[in-house]
Design a protein around this motif. Structure first.
Motif, short mmCIF file in Angstrom:
data_model
loop_
_atom_site.label_atom_id
_atom_site.label_comp_id
_atom_site.label_asym_id
_atom_site.label_seq_id
_atom_site.Cartn_x
_atom_site.Cartn_y
_atom_site.Cartn_z
N PHE A 1 0.83 -1.20 0.00
CA PHE A 1 0.00 0.00 0.00
C PHE A 1 0.87 1.25 0.00
O PHE A 1 1.89 1.32 0.68
CB PHE A 1 -0.88 0.03 1.25
CG PHE A 1 -2.03 -0.94 1.22
CD1 PHE A 1 -3.28 -0.54 0.78
CD2 PHE A 1 -1.86 -2.25 1.63
CE1 PHE A 1 -4.34 -1.43 0.75
CE2 PHE A 1 -2.90 -3.15 1.61
CZ PHE A 1 -4.15 -2.73 1.17
N GLU A 2 0.41 2.23 -0.78
CA GLU A 2 0.96 3.57 -0.71
C GLU A 2 -0.20 4.52 -0.48
O GLU A 2 -1.05 4.69 -1.35
CB GLU A 2 1.71 3.93 -1.99
CG GLU A 2 2.98 3.10 -2.20
CD GLU A 2 3.77 3.57 -3.41
OE1 GLU A 2 4.09 4.78 -3.47
OE2 GLU A 2 4.06 2.75 -4.29
N ASN A 3 -0.24 5.12 0.73
CA ASN A 3 -1.33 6.04 1.09
C ASN A 3 -2.69 5.41 0.85
O ASN A 3 -3.55 5.97 0.18
CB ASN A 3 -1.21 7.36 0.33
CG ASN A 3 0.07 8.09 0.68
OD1 ASN A 3 0.59 7.95 1.78
ND2 ASN A 3 0.59 8.86 -0.26
N LEU B 1 1.25 -5.03 -11.69
CA LEU B 1 0.26 -4.28 -12.45
C LEU B 1 0.31 -2.80 -12.11
O LEU B 1 0.66 -2.42 -10.98
CB LEU B 1 -1.16 -4.80 -12.15
CG LEU B 1 -1.50 -6.21 -12.58
CD1 LEU B 1 -2.79 -6.67 -11.91
CD2 LEU B 1 -1.64 -6.28 -14.10
N GLU B 2 -0.05 -1.98 -13.08
CA GLU B 2 -0.24 -0.57 -12.79
C GLU B 2 -1.46 -0.41 -11.89
O GLU B 2 -2.50 -1.04 -12.12
CB GLU B 2 -0.47 0.22 -14.08
CG GLU B 2 0.74 0.27 -15.00
CD GLU B 2 1.88 1.07 -14.40
OE1 GLU B 2 1.60 2.07 -13.70
OE2 GLU B 2 3.05 0.69 -14.61
N PRO B 3 -1.37 0.40 -10.86
CA PRO B 3 -2.53 0.56 -9.96
C PRO B 3 -3.69 1.25 -10.66
O PRO B 3 -3.50 2.11 -11.52
CB PRO B 3 -1.96 1.44 -8.83
CG PRO B 3 -0.81 2.16 -9.45
CD PRO B 3 -0.21 1.22 -10.46
N ILE C 1 11.82 -6.77 2.53
CA ILE C 1 11.49 -6.56 1.12
C ILE C 1 11.78 -5.13 0.72
O ILE C 1 11.41 -4.18 1.42
CB ILE C 1 10.00 -6.89 0.86
CG1 ILE C 1 9.72 -8.36 1.21
CG2 ILE C 1 9.63 -6.61 -0.59
CD1 ILE C 1 8.25 -8.72 1.19
N GLU C 2 12.42 -4.98 -0.43
CA GLU C 2 12.71 -3.66 -0.98
C GLU C 2 11.70 -3.36 -2.08
O GLU C 2 11.63 -4.08 -3.08
CB GLU C 2 14.13 -3.63 -1.54
CG GLU C 2 14.50 -2.32 -2.23
CD GLU C 2 15.82 -2.39 -2.95
OE1 GLU C 2 16.11 -1.47 -3.74
OE2 GLU C 2 16.57 -3.38 -2.74
N ILE C 3 10.91 -2.31 -1.90
CA ILE C 3 9.91 -1.92 -2.88
C ILE C 3 10.52 -0.92 -3.87
O ILE C 3 10.89 0.19 -3.48
CB ILE C 3 8.67 -1.29 -2.21
CG1 ILE C 3 8.06 -2.27 -1.20
CG2 ILE C 3 7.64 -0.90 -3.27
CD1 ILE C 3 7.51 -3.54 -1.81
N PRO C 4 10.66 -1.29 -5.14
CA PRO C 4 11.25 -0.37 -6.13
C PRO C 4 10.21 0.65 -6.61
O PRO C 4 9.03 0.55 -6.30
CB PRO C 4 11.66 -1.30 -7.27
CG PRO C 4 10.65 -2.40 -7.20
CD PRO C 4 10.31 -2.59 -5.74
N GLU C 5 10.66 1.58 -7.40
CA GLU C 5 9.74 2.57 -7.95
C GLU C 5 9.16 2.08 -9.26
O GLU C 5 9.89 1.75 -10.19
CB GLU C 5 10.47 3.90 -8.16
CG GLU C 5 10.92 4.58 -6.87
CD GLU C 5 11.50 5.96 -7.13
OE1 GLU C 5 11.50 6.36 -8.30
OE2 GLU C 5 11.96 6.58 -6.18
N HIS C 6 7.85 1.99 -9.30
CA HIS C 6 7.06 1.86 -10.53
C HIS C 6 7.66 1.00 -11.62
O HIS C 6 8.16 1.50 -12.62
CB HIS C 6 6.75 3.24 -11.11
CG HIS C 6 6.23 4.20 -10.08
ND1 HIS C 6 5.21 3.89 -9.23
CD2 HIS C 6 6.63 5.44 -9.75
CE1 HIS C 6 4.97 4.91 -8.43
NE2 HIS C 6 5.83 5.86 -8.71
N GLU C 7 7.59 -0.31 -11.44
CA GLU C 7 7.99 -1.19 -12.50
C GLU C 7 7.09 -2.42 -12.46
O GLU C 7 6.43 -2.70 -11.48
CB GLU C 7 9.45 -1.63 -12.36
CG GLU C 7 9.75 -2.46 -11.12
CD GLU C 7 11.19 -2.90 -11.09
OE1 GLU C 7 11.42 -4.11 -11.20
OE2 GLU C 7 12.07 -2.03 -10.95
N THR C 8 7.02 -3.15 -13.57
CA THR C 8 6.18 -4.34 -13.64
C THR C 8 7.04 -5.56 -13.84
O THR C 8 8.16 -5.48 -14.33
CB THR C 8 5.17 -4.24 -14.79
OG1 THR C 8 5.89 -4.05 -16.01
CG2 THR C 8 4.20 -3.10 -14.58
N GLY C 9 6.52 -6.71 -13.44
CA GLY C 9 7.26 -7.95 -13.59
C GLY C 9 6.34 -9.11 -13.85
O GLY C 9 5.31 -8.95 -14.47
N ALA C 10 6.70 -10.28 -13.36
CA ALA C 10 5.89 -11.49 -13.55
C ALA C 10 5.91 -12.30 -12.28
O ALA C 10 6.81 -12.14 -11.45
CB ALA C 10 6.45 -12.30 -14.71
#
Length: 341
Positions: free
Chosen positions: A55-57, A76-78, A331-340
């Motif tokens: 969660f972010e805000n 996924l993009e939020p 866990i390290e949360i990166p900035e805005h990227e997508t994966g699988a």
């Protein structure tokens, strides 16, 4: 005006100002809502990854990360105003079922979704409320809990009701109703014994665990042999989960109370007859959502370090079934990227 009246007015003004600042956020959470891990992670079939909500805000998006911790990948993009929650891995670990939640004009929505290859699609209409889902062993079918109606509450709001368990072919969308309970509450769901049975729990009035044989349609109820282990008025049996060998059930329940009366939840285990109840953790906070590793005697659990506070503070931990060798997953949360997955 007397000095006494002036003092009363001053104190009243300060109190009103404090409450105004508090509820508008000046003294409350300066970030505007919960930022951090979500409550219900999923463990991949090979024990190598976890899928979870971050969660972010107050806005939740799905991520995956190595089970030992490290850099996460956003899937996924939020979507504006919607949270992606409660992921469940497919048997091959390549796709996920999850719930997309948002607050509508009349009621809260929990829409059943399917993620694969970087894309998500709805499996059911947005008006069909789904709190739990789990894959069948073939990976082509999904069992889920769904409501059949909404009932009025207050302020022109409604809440889901009439819950039963259903089965869907993910490829065709064909769906069949498995149970005919019309229940007020079904509070968990797990496909067990190679898809031959389902384990679910109910929490209306009293908590109990049910085992449904899909062939005979017979249901077995599992209750702890004694309630002495629990500090609750009656056993809570929250988030029960069956071990891969089908011999042990792990669940969360009230183990103790703080001095101010706040319940503290721990993970317990018992056998299929409700016997040999053992407290597996001692976090002295809120431990919940136990998940069994497939290839070890470990559990993945969720801990809330701010259970009685306004905003949760979730952590993911790995522990042995006897509570030893406890370690947190960082866990390290990166900035805005997508994966699988």
């Amino acid at each position: 005006m007397s000095l006494k009246k002036k003092n009363i007015l001053f104190i009243s003004g300060v109190l009103i100002l404090f409450l105004s600042l508090y509820w508008t956020g000046t003294f409350a959470d300066s970030q505007g809502g919960h930022t951090g891990l979500g409550h219900d992670p999923a463990l991949s079939p090979n024990d190598e990854k976890i899928a979870f909500t971050y969660f972010e805000n107050d806005h939740g998006t799905l991520y995956t990360a190595p089970v030992e911790g490290g850099k996460a990948e956003r899937l996924l993009e939020p979507e504006e105003g919607k949270d992606d929650l409660k992921p469940a891995y497919s048997p091959d670990g390549k796709s996920l079922a999850f719930l997309r939640e948002w607050d509508g004009e009349e009621h809260l929505h929990k829409q059943l979704m399917f993620y694969e290859g970087g894309h998500a699609r709805p499996l059911l209409d947005k008006e069909e409320y789904v709190p739990f889902a789990d894959f069948a062993p073939d990976g082509e079918h999904l069992y889920f809990v769904k409501n059949s109606k909404y009932t009025e509450t207050y302020n022109d709001r409604t809440q889901p009701n009439g819950f039963d368990i259903y089965k869907m072919n993910i490829n065709t969308g064909n769906t069949e109703q498995i149970t005919d309970m019309n229940s007020v509450s079904i509070s968990s769901l797990q496909v067990i014994e190679g898809g031959e049975k389902l384990m679910y729990s109910t929490s209306y009035e009293t908590s109990s665990i049910k085992i449904l044989d899909l062939q005979s349609e017979e249901t077995k109820t599992i209750l702890p042999e004694s309630s002495d282990y629990s500090e609750a008025q009656s056993p809570a049996l929250s988030a029960p989960r069956l071990s891969p060998d089908g011999k042990v059930i792990a669940f969360a329940d009230v183990a103790s109370k703080t001095e101010n009366g706040t319940f503290q939840y721990e993970i317990f285990t018992m056998n299929m007859d409700g016997e040999n109840i053992t407290q597996a953790t001692n976090v002295d906070d809120y431990a919940s959502n136990p998940l069994f590793f497939q290839n070890s005697q470990q559990l993945l659990i969720t801990v809330d370090r701010n259970f009685a506070g306004r905003q949760p503070d979730y952590e993911y931990w790995i522990v042995e079934r006897d509570g030893s060798n406890k370690k947190e997953i960082h866990i390290e949360i990166p900035e805005h990227e997508t994966g699988a997955p």
